[in-house]
Design a protein around this motif. Sequence first.
Motif, PDB file in Angstrom:
ATOM      1  N   HIS A 375      38.566  33.857  47.458  1.00  0.00           N
ATOM      2  CA  HIS A 375      40.020  34.014  47.362  1.00  0.00           C
ATOM      3  C   HIS A 375      40.426  34.430  45.949  1.00  0.00           C
ATOM      4  O   HIS A 375      41.286  35.317  45.756  1.00  0.00           O
ATOM      5  N   THR A 376      39.786  33.838  44.950  1.00  0.00           N
ATOM      6  CA  THR A 376      40.103  34.197  43.556  1.00  0.00           C
ATOM      7  C   THR A 376      39.710  35.640  43.254  1.00  0.00           C
ATOM      8  O   THR A 376      40.469  36.399  42.611  1.00  0.00           O
ATOM      9  N   LEU A 377      38.525  36.030  43.729  1.00  0.00           N
ATOM     10  CA  LEU A 377      38.098  37.421  43.534  1.00  0.00           C
ATOM     11  C   LEU A 377      39.031  38.394  44.248  1.00  0.00           C
ATOM     12  O   LEU A 377      39.332  39.491  43.738  1.00  0.00           O
ATOM     13  N   GLY A 378      39.519  38.042  45.424  1.00  0.00           N
ATOM     14  CA  GLY A 378      40.454  38.893  46.140  1.00  0.00           C
ATOM     15  C   GLY A 378      41.752  39.085  45.372  1.00  0.00           C
ATOM     16  O   GLY A 378      42.299  40.200  45.308  1.00  0.00           O
ATOM     17  N   LEU A 379      42.264  38.015  44.798  1.00  0.00           N
ATOM     18  CA  LEU A 379      43.484  38.139  43.996  1.00  0.00           C
ATOM     19  C   LEU A 379      43.253  39.014  42.765  1.00  0.00           C
ATOM     20  O   LEU A 379      44.118  39.808  42.366  1.00  0.00           O
ATOM     21  N   MET A 380      42.054  38.864  42.152  1.00  0.00           N
ATOM     22  CA  MET A 380      41.735  39.694  41.000  1.00  0.00           C
ATOM     23  C   MET A 380      41.648  41.165  41.384  1.00  0.00           C
ATOM     24  O   MET A 380      42.097  42.046  40.630  1.00  0.00           O
ATOM     25  N   LEU A 381      41.065  41.472  42.563  1.00  0.00           N
ATOM     26  CA  LEU A 381      41.002  42.863  43.019  1.00  0.00           C
ATOM     27  C   LEU A 381      42.375  43.421  43.327  1.00  0.00           C
ATOM     28  O   LEU A 381      42.648  44.623  43.112  1.00  0.00           O
ATOM     29  N   GLU A 382      43.273  42.611  43.831  1.00  0.00           N
ATOM     30  CA  GLU A 382      44.636  43.076  44.083  1.00  0.00           C
ATOM     31  C   GLU A 382      45.373  43.397  42.782  1.00  0.00           C
ATOM     32  O   GLU A 382      46.210  44.290  42.724  1.00  0.00           O
ATOM     33  N   ASP A 383      45.069  42.681  41.725  1.00  0.00           N
ATOM     34  CA  ASP A 383      45.747  42.906  40.439  1.00  0.00           C
ATOM     35  C   ASP A 383      45.188  44.109  39.687  1.00  0.00           C
ATOM     36  O   ASP A 383      45.867  44.659  38.794  1.00  0.00           O
ATOM     37  N   LEU A 384      43.974  44.587  40.001  1.00  0.00           N
ATOM     38  CA  LEU A 384      43.372  45.685  39.258  1.00  0.00           C
ATOM     39  C   LEU A 384      44.154  47.005  39.394  1.00  0.00           C
ATOM     40  O   LEU A 384      44.396  47.691  38.389  1.00  0.00           O
ATOM     41  N   PRO A 385      44.607  47.473  40.591  1.00  0.00           N
ATOM     42  CA  PRO A 385      45.381  48.748  40.667  1.00  0.00           C
ATOM     43  C   PRO A 385      46.675  48.696  39.863  1.00  0.00           C
ATOM     44  O   PRO A 385      47.063  49.675  39.223  1.00  0.00           O
ATOM     45  N   GLN A 386      47.333  47.536  39.902  1.00  0.00           N
ATOM     46  CA  GLN A 386      48.577  47.426  39.149  1.00  0.00           C
ATOM     47  C   GLN A 386      48.320  47.561  37.655  1.00  0.00           C
ATOM     48  O   GLN A 386      49.070  48.218  36.925  1.00  0.00           O
ATOM     49  N   LYS A 387      47.230  46.965  37.177  1.00  0.00           N
ATOM     50  CA  LYS A 387      46.913  47.074  35.752  1.00  0.00           C
ATOM     51  C   LYS A 387      46.556  48.518  35.385  1.00  0.00           C
ATOM     52  O   LYS A 387      46.927  49.019  34.322  1.00  0.00           O
ATOM     53  N   LYS A 388      45.818  49.253  36.305  1.00  0.00           N
ATOM     54  CA  LYS A 388      45.491  50.645  36.028  1.00  0.00           C
ATOM     55  C   LYS A 388      46.740  51.512  35.966  1.00  0.00           C
ATOM     56  O   LYS A 388      46.889  52.392  35.095  1.00  0.00           O
TER      57      LYS A 388
END
Length: 399
Positions: A375-388
């Motif tokens: 679940h934590t890794l999934g949230l981190m993956l969701e935040d990556l496009p926004q940061k890019k």
Amino acid sequence: MSQFYHQTRTRVISSSLLDSGSSMLCARFRTFQRKDTQCRAFVKRVIMSRLFKIIMISTISMNAFLVVLGTDYETRYNLFRLYEFAEIIFVVIYSAEFYMKLYVDPINYWKDGYNLLDVMVIVILSIPYSLRKIKGKHYPYLHVAEGLQSLRILKLITYSRGIRTLITAVGQTAYTVFSVLVLLFILMYIFAVLGFSLFGITGQDDRNDWGNLAAAFFTLFSLATLDGWTDLQQQLDAQHFALSRAFTIIFILLANFVFLSMFVGVMIIHTEDSIKKFEQELRLERHMTVMEEKQVIVKRQQEEFSRLMQTQKNTDYKSFSELVENFRKTLRHTDPMVLDDFGTSIPFIDIYLSTLDNQDTTIYKLQELYYEIVHTLGLMLEDLPQKKQSHSSDKVDKI
């Protein structure tokens, strides 16, 4: 001088001869082998059997019950013939037990204290009959001998290991208890003299309770056991003795709450130790019994295996497996088996199941931890496009 030397030499020679003679006699007696080994072994098995112990316990209990009924005059008068007949039976049974034990081991029999107690009971049994024959039926002390017949119930101690354990505990506490009683006697002596001086020889003295040292000791014993101590104190208060309450309170605190509690504590500690030893002996006996049964079963299985091998040689079986299959058909579900495999024991199975339960709990917790990581890794993956996207927009603004 020569006469004295001659006497001394004679004494030394005679004593040495006696010692050598006694040692030779003991050596010959020890090397003496009885020829009735089988009969003695049979009598020993009878004595050690459970049925014999049940018969003796029942006999002693019935004898004690009849002694209680004999205290009623009407019952004793109506059942006089029954009492005489029962008395003969009891004497015969007790005597037979004595002679059987003496026959099995005539030397070591006298070394056991409980056997000596049985001998004492048999001697007490014969006292009333002897007095009636020698002194007559109207002998004034005959009732004392009849009262001693209540000691027959002490034969139960021989057949009760629990009672013997308690007696052993009491015997072990003899020295400590004697020391406590000596200290209590010293305390009572001091307070008896003090009480006689304060309450026994004054103008308004209490001669009934403190008039002499014997009366003072008896009064202090009543105070130590808290038996009517309030009445004794009221008598002292009625005569207006100034230090009576302080005297009573201090003695009760020392005698009852210190020394008597110490006495009870010592008895409890040694009794617990004796009970633990008794339980250990029982566990050891049970273990030895199980091991003996196991050895018997293993020996029987070895004999059966040897018989199978011999049967294979003497018959026309093609293989040993065919012989085993034919033997397996004759087995029953009630046949005992010795399982030497550790994995087939009940304690091991219990531990193994407990380990499986703990393993299931550990796996469940690991799964929960794995789900949280995912679940934590999934949230981190969701935040990556926004940061890019934010990073690219910052570059465009700079250009």
